[in-house]
Design a protein around this motif. Structure first.
Motif, mmCIF file in Angstrom:
data_model
loop_
_atom_site.group_PDB
_atom_site.id
_atom_site.type_symbol
_atom_site.label_atom_id
_atom_site.label_comp_id
_atom_site.label_asym_id
_atom_site.label_seq_id
_atom_site.Cartn_x
_atom_site.Cartn_y
_atom_site.Cartn_z
ATOM 1 N N THR A 80 68.142 17.006 64.308
ATOM 2 C CA THR A 80 68.315 18.443 64.117
ATOM 3 C C THR A 80 67.618 19.205 65.233
ATOM 4 O O THR A 80 68.171 20.151 65.778
ATOM 5 C CB THR A 80 67.748 18.882 62.748
ATOM 6 O OG1 THR A 80 68.337 18.086 61.738
ATOM 7 C CG2 THR A 80 68.040 20.337 62.483
ATOM 8 N N LYS A 128 69.404 21.576 67.871
ATOM 9 C CA LYS A 128 68.979 22.968 68.061
ATOM 10 C C LYS A 128 68.648 23.229 69.525
ATOM 11 O O LYS A 128 68.962 24.293 70.060
ATOM 12 C CB LYS A 128 67.776 23.283 67.176
ATOM 13 C CG LYS A 128 68.115 23.406 65.716
ATOM 14 C CD LYS A 128 66.879 23.715 64.900
ATOM 15 C CE LYS A 128 67.223 23.822 63.425
ATOM 16 N NZ LYS A 128 66.044 24.123 62.608
ATOM 17 N N THR A 129 68.027 22.257 70.160
ATOM 18 C CA THR A 129 67.695 22.413 71.574
ATOM 19 C C THR A 129 68.962 22.529 72.403
ATOM 20 O O THR A 129 69.059 23.388 73.283
ATOM 21 C CB THR A 129 66.858 21.208 72.065
ATOM 22 O OG1 THR A 129 65.693 21.108 71.266
ATOM 23 C CG2 THR A 129 66.464 21.351 73.518
ATOM 24 N N ILE A 177 71.876 23.512 71.440
ATOM 25 C CA ILE A 177 72.543 24.786 71.135
ATOM 26 C C ILE A 177 71.838 25.941 71.842
ATOM 27 O O ILE A 177 72.488 26.816 72.402
ATOM 28 C CB ILE A 177 72.602 25.023 69.610
ATOM 29 C CG1 ILE A 177 73.569 24.023 68.972
ATOM 30 C CG2 ILE A 177 73.027 26.454 69.297
ATOM 31 C CD1 ILE A 177 73.531 24.019 67.455
ATOM 32 N N SER A 178 70.509 25.925 71.854
ATOM 33 C CA SER A 178 69.792 27.054 72.432
ATOM 34 C C SER A 178 69.764 27.053 73.963
ATOM 35 O O SER A 178 69.915 28.105 74.578
ATOM 36 C CB SER A 178 68.362 27.109 71.888
ATOM 37 O OG SER A 178 67.614 26.010 72.355
#
Length: 100
Positions: A5, A9-10, A12-13
């Motif tokens: 996760t 998230k990394t 995506i960001s």
């Protein structure tokens, strides 16, 4: 699952980044034979450099060779000094010259 996760998230960001997969993991997974060969070559190189340094030191110590102040002691410099010493000894007939 938490690590996945976090990685997601990394991504995506900030988008894909080469640090997401550690180099050690990639090397172990795909290039272990090459890594082992490199390690063996580095060990051999280190050993040979040590032997060479010992030989240069021994040769420099023979007949109390002293380099000039700004001179770097290399194998070529030592060879030249030893050749000059041998040429000098060839012309000598004394007992010490024969021993040297």
């Amino acid at each position: 699952m938490a690590a996945n996760t976090l990685d997601l998230k990394t991504i995506i960001s900030i988008g894909w980044h080469h640090t997401l997969i550690p180099d050690d993991y990639l090397i172990a997974a795909f290039f272990q034979a090459e890594a082992d060969a490199i390690d063996a070559l580095e060990a051999k190189t280190s050993e040979t450099q040590g032997e060479l340094a010992e030989e240069v030191e021994t040769a420099a110590g023979s007949r109390a060779y002293e380099p000039e102040e700004d001179e770097t002691v290399t194998a070529t410099v030592i060879k030249k000094a030893l050749k000059e010493l041998i040429d000098d000894l060839k012309g000598s007939t004394g007992e010490s010259a024969v021993k040297d």
